[in-house]
Scaffold this active site. Sequence first.
Site, PDB file in Angstrom:
ATOM      1  N   HIS B 118       0.992  -1.295  -0.014  1.00 30.07           N
ATOM      2  CA  HIS B 118       0.116  -0.020  -0.013  1.00 30.07           C
ATOM      3  C   HIS B 118       0.862   1.061   0.021  1.00 30.07           C
ATOM      4  CE1 HIS B 118      -3.428   2.704   1.243  1.00 30.07           C
ATOM      5  NE2 HIS B 118      -2.404   3.264   1.916  1.00 30.07           N
ATOM      6  N   GLU B 119       1.885   1.350   0.872  1.00 28.34           N
ATOM      7  CA  GLU B 119       2.631   2.281   1.030  1.00 28.34           C
ATOM      8  C   GLU B 119       3.475   2.646  -0.184  1.00 28.34           C
ATOM      9  OE1 GLU B 119       1.130   3.149   4.331  1.00 28.34           O
ATOM     10  OE2 GLU B 119       2.073   4.253   3.270  1.00 28.34           O
ATOM     11  N   HIS B 122       1.669   4.742  -2.775  1.00 25.63           N
ATOM     12  CA  HIS B 122       2.067   6.181  -2.519  1.00 25.63           C
ATOM     13  C   HIS B 122       3.077   6.564  -3.295  1.00 25.63           C
ATOM     14  CE1 HIS B 122      -1.542   6.511  -0.289  1.00 25.63           C
ATOM     15  NE2 HIS B 122      -1.404   5.806   0.886  1.00 25.63           N
ATOM     16  N   HIS B 128      -5.437   7.640  -2.060  1.00 23.08           N
ATOM     17  CA  HIS B 128      -6.330   6.567  -1.380  1.00 23.08           C
ATOM     18  C   HIS B 128      -7.435   6.523  -2.366  1.00 23.08           C
ATOM     19  CE1 HIS B 128      -4.758   7.046   2.845  1.00 23.08           C
ATOM     20  NE2 HIS B 128      -3.960   6.266   2.180  1.00 23.08           N
TER      21      HIS B 128
END
Lengths: 84, 392
Positions: B118-119, B122, B128
């Site tokens: 997930h990170e 970014h 998101h």
Amino acid sequence: APVVAPVSDTSAMMYLSQFGWLDPSARKPGSAALLDIRNAVKDFQSFAGLNQTGELDDETLQLMNMPRCGVRDKIGHDARRKKR
Amino acid sequence: YALQGSRWKVRDLSYRITKYPRGLKTADVDREISQAFQIWENVANISFHRVDTVGSKVHIEIRFEKGEHGDGDAFDGEGGTLAHAYFPVYGGDAHFDEEEKWTIESYRGTNLFQVAAHEFGHSLGLSHSDVRSSLMAPFYRGYHPSFKLDSDDTNAIQALYGKRIKSVPVTTTKRPIIGAGNFPKKETPSTPTDKSKLCDDPKIDAIAHMADGFTYVFKGSDFYRLTENGVADGYPKKIRTMFGTLEDNLDAAFTWTNDRTYFFKGNKYWRFTDMTMDTGYPKDISDGFEGIPANIDTAFVWSGNGKIYFFKGDKYWRFDPSRRPPVSSGYPKPISNWEGVPNNLDAALRYSNGHTYFFRANKYWRFNDRNFAVDTTDPPFPRNTAQWWFGC
């Protein structure tokens, strides 16, 4: 699952501003501020797929309890994340 | 999905874990982090490789930190915020809350692989998503043993970097991925790979890591693209079909920090930006590289100080574009200063893993910037270029 810390109304406000749903820098008189908070709660509920009651109901508080990523949901006024 | 608005220009990104969590073995963290990058690499035209050289610059730095850790976004102990990351325009780094119970393939604690994947979304430019089942939704959804990206995530990353190019196999590689860039539109349809010339005679004219994220070898009138398995499908190709009026039998090539690649031959040089030749080239070497002689053997940007080095015979020159004159009076100096590096080189390269490699005839040497000498490893250097670089 990781431990969850209870979210009170005040920390719900902090949560909403931490993740970009409420603009903490906006200085508005009482009623307008309340409307802003209501709309912020609705926006967060819409993003999270919850009923958009505008209230900090159990379902909303429970989701705010969930462990999550620290990056803001709404990037708009993301002045805090300065260039490294 | 939501895109933040910035993305990486290069396609081969380096990363390093500079601070590990206490509760897990380093090797386990390395593997989970590598697999978290692999998730994105499997579906988009982007690749990642780990760099362990302390002090060298990487695109994405990864740290496990406790509480306030210098970026104004303090962590809050177990639960709550698990991690955060910076978008490309802000540097791309990823920080994880050291106080979480990070676990691997367990329903207990917090799954490191899923949070890291997930990170890194970014770090690549994704915000998101409001699709609850997507990886890029902000809420941790517990350990999923059969984890896979949601189509929302795949659409998001491909909107930024395009689909994965099939030629680079989907594997967890031991050696860094060389690149997964795009070649100019005019690429000819792929023909079978013929690396026989390179395997029979691995002596090369020049080698450079170019703006599209790939490493290219130049030999005679041909050039080859390298992948992590050696020579890419459909190569060699003719230099003149892809690089315009660039001549054959080059002397040297290097890519400067502005993503521009410079080619040298005799007393001339050419400049390419994003794989396309800039107008007004070739130029005379003295017009832009004053103090550098003609007919050089090789040139490279040294990872130790980011300056440009030119080698010829048994001597070398250091070229610093920010100084006047760019070549100070103490040059040329003897190549013997670079302990273990031979004279009369054919080529040199600062590879995307941060190391500098020197090539001569059928051998190559890896330089250790810290010791300022050729690496003493087992098997020792020099090693066989054909086997290790061309996959012969």
